[in-house]
Design a protein around this motif. Structure first.
Motif, PDB file in Angstrom:
ATOM      1  N   VAL A  92      22.573  76.804  64.119  1.00  0.00           N
ATOM      2  CA  VAL A  92      22.659  75.786  63.074  1.00  0.00           C
ATOM      3  C   VAL A  92      24.108  75.435  62.790  1.00  0.00           C
ATOM      4  CG1 VAL A  92      22.218  75.354  60.647  1.00  0.00           C
ATOM      5  CG2 VAL A  92      20.514  76.521  62.016  1.00  0.00           C
ATOM      6  N   LYS A  93      24.393  74.150  62.761  1.00  0.00           N
ATOM      7  CA  LYS A  93      25.738  73.716  62.396  1.00  0.00           C
ATOM      8  C   LYS A  93      25.640  72.974  61.066  1.00  0.00           C
ATOM      9  CE  LYS A  93      27.680  72.981  66.992  1.00  0.00           C
ATOM     10  NZ  LYS A  93      26.477  73.205  67.776  1.00  0.00           N
ATOM     11  N   GLU A  94      26.346  73.478  60.093  1.00  0.00           N
ATOM     12  CA  GLU A  94      26.399  72.761  58.824  1.00  0.00           C
ATOM     13  C   GLU A  94      27.269  71.524  58.984  1.00  0.00           C
ATOM     14  OE1 GLU A  94      24.705  73.776  56.399  1.00  0.00           O
ATOM     15  OE2 GLU A  94      24.359  75.905  56.730  1.00  0.00           O
ATOM     16  N   ILE A  95      27.275  70.686  57.989  1.00  0.00           N
ATOM     17  CA  ILE A  95      28.135  69.498  58.063  1.00  0.00           C
ATOM     18  C   ILE A  95      29.606  69.918  58.050  1.00  0.00           C
ATOM     19  CG2 ILE A  95      28.144  69.091  55.580  1.00  0.00           C
ATOM     20  CD1 ILE A  95      28.092  66.438  58.372  1.00  0.00           C
ATOM     21  N   THR A  96      29.901  71.068  57.477  1.00  0.00           N
ATOM     22  CA  THR A  96      31.289  71.526  57.450  1.00  0.00           C
ATOM     23  C   THR A  96      31.761  72.022  58.813  1.00  0.00           C
ATOM     24  OG1 THR A  96      30.425  73.590  56.584  1.00  0.00           O
ATOM     25  CG2 THR A  96      31.460  72.110  55.016  1.00  0.00           C
ATOM     26  N   PHE A  97      30.894  71.984  59.780  1.00  0.00           N
ATOM     27  CA  PHE A  97      31.333  72.229  61.157  1.00  0.00           C
ATOM     28  C   PHE A  97      32.356  71.173  61.557  1.00  0.00           C
ATOM     29  CE2 PHE A  97      31.068  73.534  65.464  1.00  0.00           C
ATOM     30  CZ  PHE A  97      31.031  72.403  66.250  1.00  0.00           C
ATOM     31  N   TRP A  98      32.224  69.995  60.986  1.00  0.00           N
ATOM     32  CA  TRP A  98      33.130  68.901  61.319  1.00  0.00           C
ATOM     33  C   TRP A  98      34.358  68.911  60.430  1.00  0.00           C
ATOM     34  CZ3 TRP A  98      31.781  67.288  65.789  1.00  0.00           C
ATOM     35  CH2 TRP A  98      30.441  67.198  66.139  1.00  0.00           C
ATOM     36  N   GLN A  99      34.736  70.087  59.995  1.00  0.00           N
ATOM     37  CA  GLN A  99      35.923  70.217  59.168  1.00  0.00           C
ATOM     38  C   GLN A  99      36.837  71.226  59.837  1.00  0.00           C
ATOM     39  OE1 GLN A  99      35.117  70.794  55.004  1.00  0.00           O
ATOM     40  NE2 GLN A  99      36.825  72.219  54.802  1.00  0.00           N
ATOM     41  N   SER A 100      38.104  70.873  59.899  1.00  0.00           N
ATOM     42  CA  SER A 100      39.030  71.758  60.587  1.00  0.00           C
ATOM     43  C   SER A 100      39.565  72.777  59.597  1.00  0.00           C
ATOM     44  CB  SER A 100      40.184  70.929  61.144  1.00  0.00           C
ATOM     45  OG  SER A 100      41.231  71.778  61.519  1.00  0.00           O
ATOM     46  N   ASN A 101      39.306  74.052  59.866  1.00  0.00           N
ATOM     47  CA  ASN A 101      39.785  75.093  58.960  1.00  0.00           C
ATOM     48  C   ASN A 101      40.941  75.875  59.548  1.00  0.00           C
ATOM     49  OD1 ASN A 101      37.883  74.632  56.912  1.00  0.00           O
ATOM     50  ND2 ASN A 101      36.335  75.743  58.057  1.00  0.00           N
ATOM     51  N   THR A 102      40.689  76.390  60.725  1.00  0.00           N
ATOM     52  CA  THR A 102      41.682  77.273  61.334  1.00  0.00           C
ATOM     53  C   THR A 102      42.309  76.577  62.515  1.00  0.00           C
ATOM     54  OG1 THR A 102      39.993  78.932  60.914  1.00  0.00           O
ATOM     55  CG2 THR A 102      41.964  79.650  62.068  1.00  0.00           C
ATOM     56  N   ASN A 103      43.535  76.917  62.771  1.00  0.00           N
ATOM     57  CA  ASN A 103      44.172  76.447  63.984  1.00  0.00           C
ATOM     58  C   ASN A 103      43.662  77.316  65.133  1.00  0.00           C
ATOM     59  OD1 ASN A 103      45.772  75.591  66.005  1.00  0.00           O
ATOM     60  ND2 ASN A 103      47.682  76.399  65.168  1.00  0.00           N
ATOM     61  N   LEU A 104      42.951  76.681  66.055  1.00  0.00           N
ATOM     62  CA  LEU A 104      42.306  77.469  67.100  1.00  0.00           C
ATOM     63  C   LEU A 104      43.192  77.673  68.319  1.00  0.00           C
ATOM     64  CD1 LEU A 104      38.757  75.871  66.882  1.00  0.00           C
ATOM     65  CD2 LEU A 104      39.526  78.002  65.902  1.00  0.00           C
ATOM     66  N   ASP A 105      44.391  77.114  68.317  1.00  0.00           N
ATOM     67  CA  ASP A 105      45.201  77.206  69.525  1.00  0.00           C
ATOM     68  C   ASP A 105      45.719  78.598  69.788  1.00  0.00           C
ATOM     69  OD1 ASP A 105      46.698  73.960  68.912  1.00  0.00           O
ATOM     70  OD2 ASP A 105      44.839  74.546  69.909  1.00  0.00           O
ATOM     71  N   LYS A 106      45.762  79.419  68.731  1.00  0.00           N
ATOM     72  CA  LYS A 106      46.402  80.709  68.943  1.00  0.00           C
ATOM     73  C   LYS A 106      45.492  81.728  69.631  1.00  0.00           C
ATOM     74  CE  LYS A 106      45.186  82.240  64.317  1.00  0.00           C
ATOM     75  NZ  LYS A 106      45.582  82.807  63.073  1.00  0.00           N
ATOM     76  N   TYR A 107      44.236  81.377  69.845  1.00  0.00           N
ATOM     77  CA  TYR A 107      43.313  82.341  70.436  1.00  0.00           C
ATOM     78  C   TYR A 107      43.244  82.164  71.945  1.00  0.00           C
ATOM     79  CZ  TYR A 107      41.873  82.949  65.613  1.00  0.00           C
ATOM     80  OH  TYR A 107      41.865  83.201  64.273  1.00  0.00           O
ATOM     81  N   PRO A 108      43.058  83.263  72.668  1.00  0.00           N
ATOM     82  CA  PRO A 108      43.008  83.163  74.133  1.00  0.00           C
ATOM     83  C   PRO A 108      41.717  82.510  74.594  1.00  0.00           C
ATOM     84  CG  PRO A 108      42.584  85.410  73.432  1.00  0.00           C
ATOM     85  CD  PRO A 108      42.913  84.649  72.192  1.00  0.00           C
ATOM     86  N   ARG A 109      41.728  82.061  75.820  1.00  0.00           N
ATOM     87  CA  ARG A 109      40.559  81.386  76.360  1.00  0.00           C
ATOM     88  C   ARG A 109      39.825  82.338  77.301  1.00  0.00           C
ATOM     89  NH1 ARG A 109      42.432  76.300  78.606  1.00  0.00           N
ATOM     90  NH2 ARG A 109      42.552  75.646  76.427  1.00  0.00           N
ATOM     91  N   TYR A 110      38.760  82.906  76.799  1.00  0.00           N
ATOM     92  CA  TYR A 110      37.955  83.791  77.638  1.00  0.00           C
ATOM     93  C   TYR A 110      36.820  83.015  78.260  1.00  0.00           C
ATOM     94  CZ  TYR A 110      40.224  87.432  74.833  1.00  0.00           C
ATOM     95  OH  TYR A 110      41.126  88.235  74.206  1.00  0.00           O
ATOM     96  N   ASN A 111      36.111  83.669  79.123  1.00  0.00           N
ATOM     97  CA  ASN A 111      34.919  83.065  79.707  1.00  0.00           C
ATOM     98  C   ASN A 111      33.767  83.220  78.702  1.00  0.00           C
ATOM     99  OD1 ASN A 111      32.656  82.353  81.115  1.00  0.00           O
ATOM    100  ND2 ASN A 111      32.933  83.819  82.775  1.00  0.00           N
ATOM    101  N   PRO A 112      33.396  82.153  78.030  1.00  0.00           N
ATOM    102  CA  PRO A 112      32.415  82.315  76.953  1.00  0.00           C
ATOM    103  C   PRO A 112      31.033  82.715  77.431  1.00  0.00           C
ATOM    104  CG  PRO A 112      32.960  80.006  77.254  1.00  0.00           C
ATOM    105  CD  PRO A 112      33.833  80.758  78.165  1.00  0.00           C
ATOM    106  N   TRP A 113      30.754  82.525  78.731  1.00  0.00           N
ATOM    107  CA  TRP A 113      29.439  82.878  79.234  1.00  0.00           C
ATOM    108  C   TRP A 113      29.381  84.304  79.751  1.00  0.00           C
ATOM    109  CZ3 TRP A 113      31.772  78.165  80.223  1.00  0.00           C
ATOM    110  CH2 TRP A 113      31.156  77.075  79.616  1.00  0.00           C
TER     111      TRP A 113
END
Lengths: 977, 502
Positions: free
Chosen positions: A863-884
């Motif tokens: 479930v995605k709330e409407i606040t999913f479309w709100q930017s809270n955290t800067n996501l650039d600082k996290y590494p890019r793993y294989n999400p699958w």
């Protein structure tokens, strides 16, 4: 700082007899027969301290607070306030002197709540853990969610005391094991009738948020797909992001125009008081509306109270107090809450649109439905006080506290795969209480004074609820459920799609208590003994004995001698108090109930229509012999007056909860998921400091400042030994899984249990080889694109053994700094509150990165709330793993998401001007005319960048979807005729 | 004077209040739970406890569609669409980090059935003593039900996890950790239970069987047909236990017993249309049902989860764009290789026909064999009432064919196989004796598709290396079993992880 010996008690003597016998502090005071303190004595039926654990109402009366917790935050040392959301209908929860029990699941919050006492009536709650047991998901209340005990009528409150130590139980019984908040309402004024009016209005400013739309999400997801996805995963690229010409997701991200708005707040309080010594009253009505800035939420409260005192015959005092209020809540439109209530998850492949043109359609449909959340409450009390002989008084108090809690919900068909949903919940709670006590004050020659109290109280609580829900109504215009049970004909709904639930609980509590107070010269000692019995326990274990001893010594009294130290008082409290459990599942021994459901149908109770009863395999086994848990307290306090205008209070306390009821895991071969037994010990210790001072800066400018600071640390001492040994304190496990928490002996109960993240494996070769095998995570080999987790025990496998306890959910250091500046008729108040040393897990970021397991799934995870479309955290600082990856690289319980969550807030700013002295005012005959302006939540300083760290649920994971605490500006008038 | 009297009267009132209060007791009977001392007192307590055992078994199988995870998904016929945990099962990565996998690896729910059954076995005699209306005849039948439930639970446990703890008694309070017992011993115990159940249960609840001459809980035979244990399910269970051990002589014996007495039980092969219709086999009550666990919506037992429809259906049947699992077109063609198969065949025009699939040829065809929605009409609610079919007649016939084949009696085996084949329109098997084993395996695959048998069939036929990623060595190390959940392996536990999954 708690002092038992009491002062108010001895003020009674002069009143009744005009005899001369005073304690140190009332010496020199002329006996007054109608002092307000006396008349309010019946509201605080036992010994009562007037120490710094009470709130000075003069500085807070103008703040448009709805809840007691808002009032206590930062103003009383030792009280932390947990608040899950800034929504007006969601109440904060005060926690006094740290957690009493670990918070493993939502129902554990009940064990940590203090007892609210209004005019001597301990309030019954309107929500109860047995209603939580009904739902698959326990994160929201099944009823209206309005916490009637927390609601406070600022206009009507005279004093508020927070009892933090063993005296809470000594005075108000074992329900106050986690502390008590004692509210005393204003007394009637004698003389001619006086009218009081308080009106305020204001606006809460909507927050400025950064909104996102499909472009952002697509640009966020694509790098993962390009780097790691195979062809199968590419075919599952979210459909809603595929076509960027669609305005639904790729249009303007202006949903915040519909979601956030500036909100009006207003309130009116009108009261009339008057009367003679023999008969006086206070009557008032009030209204308080707090509209939320987000999601069309609000809380409206209307209340009436009546306080009357009569002295029909000399020596006989009759007091009555009645309070009624009704609260209505416009609830948030959160998808997660709605779907959890319905227990039906619609398809989540197309989330809510960030474009207000389309979102408006969704809200329009939702508005065609109904949602009503109502809570009503009535408290009534009758107190009869009889002076029997010299110094001997008898009081009999009878009170009724009634609450009901209603929620009606209708969800239109269009939102539910074209099947409407309808549900009703009505919960009723009632407490009838009878409290009789005898007091005797006696002074002996030589300055020895004794005061005795002997009492008995009986409470009967009844709680029940009815809950009915049904799907697939005939149309959106028919919003009721009517089923004809006599035949198979349906009136509105098909019989097989209507489910009804009801439950009932009755509890009786008896208490016998006695206090002996002794004062001599500088020494005062109080011994309190209390025996409480409750029907929650099985036969033989009903009674629990709580002894408390308090001693105080005036090293230096005010007025004696000279020097920097004006007065010094030392105090100590020792006691053992019993803890009343919050539910009745434990006291009856092994039992049978309905517990044969499965995921998605937890409440199925029949097999081929045959009703079933089995042991509580999912809920947990309870054996016989469950006993009262108890707390051991040791408090030391010091009250010091420095110079002329400074006061310091320092408290050192340690509270050990012993024999607490804990659910421990059980070997699965017995079929039970857990077992409830006594045997958990936890300890809270800390320091509370309250510093107050008054600095006259110039002749007309005074600065009063007060600092409340508390440091608390807790520790799990023992975990129960779950293999049959009764109440073992010596052996036992060193760690258990307790709901969502992992508890380890010797560590705090609110820590996180995290894997330590050290980066990423760029290639398969980077993965270390231990003992000839590549490192694994729970048996799955680690590969390129997987996180580099620290192998703490060096065994070549990342497992739960490599998790470490880190961080703290509850801030160890909590406090506030309150200032008042007074210049002639102007007053300005400034309140700060702060928390330091706490952490949170950034669940919002974790969920965004874990899209592979959440995108489009048909469960609450998707479930995605409407606040999913709100930017809270800067996501650039996290590494890019294989999400699958099968190792779940973005799992929430790792220190990648752990952030410091200390904060400092400017909580409230008030500016007041008293107009009473002006000429025009004198002509109107107003006694007091004050105008004021307040501003609340002006700013928050915190290192955490993902939202307000003070708004968090008990899980300690911050999801960024909660409504913020808005900046609120109000102006008001306070008039007294 | 007046004052004095007033005072006296108040003293008395006070005294009265104090004493009156004490008389009320602290012994309040709870209304939402039945303390142990109040249980086992009336006949209905016996009924509630025995049927709780059934409900618990149903929950153990239905929790997150566990029976499909154990028996169907591992075999690889179905493919996951987007869900990671389902993809992990079809790829046999059973230790992957998903909550659902952790729950499927936890055997607690099966042991709840066993505990409840153990409790009933001890306590039903108490009910008989306390309530004269609970006759010894009824008690014997209920005891047989409990033994059947216990046997079923152990049967599932052994097939899924291999060596499992053996709990023979209900224990009160002292939950000492228990180690695994070798599966041979557990199966022997289950066999004893099933034998006792077979002895005590009637063929049918029609008041004709000597085991129960009165009405069972006041309901007619049609009410109980197929949804509670009877003699036939007990025999079929015995046959399966023996087959799992490789003892096909015993399997032969018991399968023949049921087939010979099928009229007594009221069992028959059914046409394909009945198999897949909304009023047919998967309601849990049809001619070919020997034992099923129902979810009848009229009793408010239908649910959104616990049915294959939750995973397999999508538009046009329900408002869901894509299913969670499906069988790819290529797999469909490799499974249904025979012509004129009523379940699925390719017509001359190249499209698919038959009752099992919808949308053959689409990228994601739907497995629509089992489709029992709780509501009829447009826009149905996503709630299903399909039963979990544990034993049915066609499966029994094929089991007999398998047993006879392994015993070398090809001709008789062929007879059984052709009976089922004939019902489905594909005619007799025309291959040679060497291919009979594979033919039976394939027929089981087709007939029992989506019913949770495939993985266990592959184990019995020793075909795992051919159809899964495991080699013979892996199988020897225990790859056919599930790993044990992490929560079972905590400190103080006597359980160790399955060797292959360590």
């Amino acid at each position: 700082m708690i002092s038992f010996v009491h002062l108010h008690r001895s003020k009674l003597l002069p009143v009744l007899f005009a005899a001369v016998c005073c304690t140190a502090e009332s010496r020199g005071q002329a006996p007054v027969s109608d002092s307000p303190a006396v008349r309010s004595l019946w509201k605080k039926p036992a010994h009562f301290p007037a120490g710094a654990d009470s709130l000075r109402f003069s500085t807070v009366r103008e703040l448009p607070y709805t809840y007691t917790g808002q009032l206590l935050d930062g103003r009383i040392a030792g009280v932390s306030v947990m608040r899950a959301s800034g929504e007006p209908g969601v109440a904060p929860m005060p926690v006094i002197r740290g957690l009493s029990m670990p918070l493993g699941q939502a129902a554990d919050q009940y064990a940590n709540r203090p007892l609210y006492v209004v005019n001597g009536i301990p309030l019954i709650r309107n929500d109860h853990p047995y209603a939580l047991a009904l739902k698959d998901h326990d994160f929201t209340d099944i009823g209206s969610g309005i916490d009637v005990a927390e609601l406070i009528d600022m206009e009507n409150v005279q004093e508020l005391h927070v009892l933090r130590g063993p005296e809470a139980v000594a005075m108000y019984g074992t329900r106050a094991a986690s502390g008590a908040i004692v509210i005393t309402t204003r007394n009637p004024e004698l003389g001619r009738y006086h009218l009081g009016l308080n009106v305020y209005g204001g606006v809460a400013a909507k927050p400025q948020v950064k909104t996102l739309n499909g472009y952002y999400q697509r640009d966020f997801l694509l790098p993962f797909y390009r780097q790691y996805a195979n062809s199968n995963q590419w075919t599952n690229f979210p459909v809603y992001l595929a076509d960027s010409t669609q305005k639904v997701y790729f249009g303007p991200a202006n949903w915040d125009d519909l979601y956030y708005k500036n909100a009006i707040q207003h309130g009116v309080g009108l009261n009339i008081t008057g009367g003679s010594q023999r008969a006086n009253f206070r009557f008032g009505v009030g209204e308080h509306t707090e509209n939320g800035v987000a999601d069309a939420t609000s809380l409206k409260k209307y209340n009436v109270f009546y306080d009357m005192n009569i002295i029909p015959v000399e020596g006989l005092n009759i007091h009555t107090y009645i309070q009624m209020f009704t609260a209505r809540r416009d609830r948030n439109r959160s998808l997660t809450e709605r779907l959890a209530e319905e227990e039906y998850i619609t398809d989540q492949q197309s989330p809510l649109s960030p474009n207000k043109a389309y979102l408006g359609n969704y809200y329009g449909i939702l508005n065609e439905g109904t949602e009503r959340n109502i809570a009503n409450s009535i408290q009534g009390m009758l107190d009869i006080g009889i002076r029997l002989y010299k110094g001997l008084e008898f009081h009999s108090q009878f009170s009724i506290d009634y609450n009901d809690n209603d929620r009606d919900l209708f969800v239109p068909a269009a939102l539910n795969d074209n099947n409407s949903f309808n549900s009703y919940f009505t919960g009723v709670s009632r407490r009838v209480r009878m409290n009789n006590y005898l007091t005797w004050d006696k002074a002996f020659r030589g300055g020895h004074q004794f005061s005795f109290q002997l009492g008995q109280s009986m409470e009967e609580d009844q709680m029940k609820y009815d809950y009915i829900r049904g799907w697939r109504g005939p149309s959106d215009f028919i919003k009721i459920i009517q089923v004809d049970p006599s035949d198979n004909e349906w009136v509105t709904h098909e019989k097989s799609l209507v489910y009804t639930f009801k439950d009932f609980m009755k509890q009786r509590t008896f208490s016998f208590y006695g206090n002996v107070g002794y004062t001599f010269n500088r020494l005062n000692v109080l011994l309190s003994l209390r025996n409480d019995g409750t029907s929650l326990f099985g036969n033989g274990y009903w009674w629990a004995f709580s002894p408390v001893v308090s001693a105080g010594y005036d090293v230096k009294k005010a007025g004696e001698g000279s020097g920097a130290v004006r007065s010094l008082k030392l105090q100590a409290n020792i006691g053992r108090t019993a803890v009343m459990p919050s539910a009745d599942y434990f006291g009856y021994g092994p039992y049978f109930t309905v517990d044969a459901g499965f995921a998605g149908a937890m409440k199925v109770s029949t097999y081929n229509s045959m009703a079933t009863l089995n042991m509580p395999f999912t809920r947990g086994y309870t054996g016989g012999g469950i006993r009262w848990p108890y707390n051991d307290h040791l408090d030391f306090g010091m009250q010091m007056g420095l110079f002329r205008n400074w006061n310091i209070e320092l408290n050192l306390y340690t509270r050990t909860g012993r024999n607490l009821l804990a659910q421990v895991p059980v070997d699965a071969a017995y079929g039970f998921s857990s077992k409830t037994i006594n045997g958990m010990d936890v300890n809270n210790k800390g320091i509370e400091l309250q510093l107050q001072g008054k600095l006259p800066l110039t002749s007309s400018l005074t600065w009063t400042t007060s600092l409340a600071l508390a440091y608390n640390t807790n520790k799990v001492l023992t975990l129960p030994y779950n293999s049959g040994k009764d109440l073992s304190h010596t052996g036992g496990r060193t760690s258990i899984e307790y709901g969502i928490r992992h508890l380890e002996t010797g560590r705090p109960m609110d820590q996180y249990w995290l894997l330590q993240n050290e980066g990423i494996y760029r290639t398969d070769d980077d993965v270390p080889t231990v003992n000839g095998k590549k490192m694994t995570y729970n048996g799955i080999a680690l590969k390129a694109g997987d996180p580099r987790w620290k192998d703490v025990n060096g065994d070549g496998a990342i497992t739960d053994a490599d998790r470490v306890m880190e961080g703290r959910t509850m801030a160890p250091l909590r406090g506030g700094w309150n200032n008042t500046l007074q210049y002639r008729k102007w007053t300005m108040d400034l309140s700060f509150s702060f928390a330091a040393g706490n952490h949170l897990l950034n669940g919002d970021a974790a969920n965004r990165f874990n899209f592979a397991n959440r995108e489009g799934v048909s469960s609450l995870d998707g479930v995605k709330e409407i606040t999913f479309w709100q930017s809270n955290t800067n996501l650039d600082k996290y590494p890019r793993y294989n999400p699958w990856s099968l190792v779940n690289p973005y799992q929430t319980n790792q220190d990648l998401w752990l952030e410091k969550a200390s904060w400092l807030k400017l909580q409230a700013f008030t500016l007041r001007h008293e107009l009473a002295g002006y000429g025009f005012v004198k002509k109107t005959g107003l006694r007091k005319l004050q105008v004021y302006a307040t501003a609340m939540n002006l700013f928050t300083l915190t290192p955490y960048k993902g939202g307000d760290p003070s708004l968090m649920s008990f899980t300690g994971i911050h999801y960024g979807v909660t409504q913020p605490l808005p900046r609120t500006f109000t102006i008001g008038i306070n008039a007294d005729l | 004077m007046k004052n004095y009297k007033l005072k006296i009267s108040f003293w008395m009132l006070a005294g009265l209040l104090l004493t009156g209060a004490c008389r009320t007791k602290l012994d309040v009977a709870p209304s939402h739970l039945v303390p142990e001392k109040n249980m086992w007192t009336t006949k209905n307590d016996a009924r509630a406890a025995v049927f709780a055992g059934y409900a618990l078994l149903r929950s153990a199988l239905a929790d997150n569609n566990a029976w499909l995870a154990y028996g169907e998904l591992r075999a690889g016929d179905f493919t996951g669409v987007s869900r990671g945990d389902l993809a992990a099962i079809t790829g046999n990565q059973l230790t992957a980090s998903f909550t659902s996998l952790d729950q499927w690896s936890n055997w607690r729910r099966f042991y709840a059935v066993i505990y409840q059954a153990n409790l009933c076995l001890e306590k039903l005699a108490t009910v008989n003593k306390n309530d004269f209306r609970y006759t010894p005849e009824e008690m014997k039948v209920d005891l047989a039900h409990c033994r059947f439930l216990r046997s079923m639970a152990y049967f599932y446990l052994v097939r899924i996890w291999g060596d499992v703890p053996l709990m023979k008694m209900a224990v009160s309070g002292d939950f000492v950790p228990v180690a695994r017992t070798p599966q041979a011993e557990v199966l022997a115990f289950a066999e004893q239970d099933a034998l006792a159940a077979a002895e005590g249960l009637p063929w049918r609840y029609d008041q004709q069987s000597p085991e129960l001459l009165s009405q069972y809980w006041g309901q007619p035979a049609a009410f109980w047909q197929g949804v509670v244990a009877a003699k036939a399910p007990a025999y079929v269970l015995l046959a399966h236990i023996a087959a799992w051990k490789g003892d096909y002589l015993t399997t032969d014996k018991y399968t023949r017993m049921v087939l010979d007495n099928r009229v007594k039980g009221g069992y028959n092969l059914v046409p394909t249309s009945t198999l897949t219709s909304a009023t047919g086999t998967f309601t849990g009550q049809a001619d070919n049902i020997i034992f099923a666990m129902p979810f009848n919506k009229n009793y408010q037992e239908s649910s959104a989860s616990g049915h294959i429809e939750e995973w397999a259906l999508a538009q046009p049947f329900i408002a869901k764009p894509q299913p969670d699992i499906f069988i790819s077109n290529d797999s469909i063609l490799s499974i249904f290789t025979e012509k004129n198969d009523e379940r699925f065949r390719v017509t001359e025009s190249g499209s698919g026909a038959g009752t099992y699939f919808t949308g053959f040829g689409n990228p994601v065809p739907l497995f629509s064999k089992i489709r029992l929605l709780s509501v009829s009409g447009a826009d149905p609610l996503r709630s299903y009432q399909s039963a979990i079919v544990v034993f049915r007649y066609e499966e029994l016939v094929l089991l007999r064919a398998e047993a006879l084949m392994f015993l070398g009696k090809s001709a008789e085996s062929l007879l059984q196989l052709n009976a089922v084949r004939g019902q489905r329109g594909i005619g007799d098997y025309t291959g040679n004796a060497a291919g009979l084993s594979n033919a039976i395996l394939q027929e089981r695959r087709r007939e029992l598709l989506g019913e949770g048998w495939r993985w266990f069939d592959l184990v019995r036929f020793e075909q795992l290396p051919r159809y899964s990623r495991f080699s013979a060595a892996d199988v020897a190390a225990g790859a056919q079993y599930w790993p044990v959940s992490k929560s079972l392996l905590g400190a103080g536990s006597a359980i160790t992880q399955n060797k292959f999954w360590q």
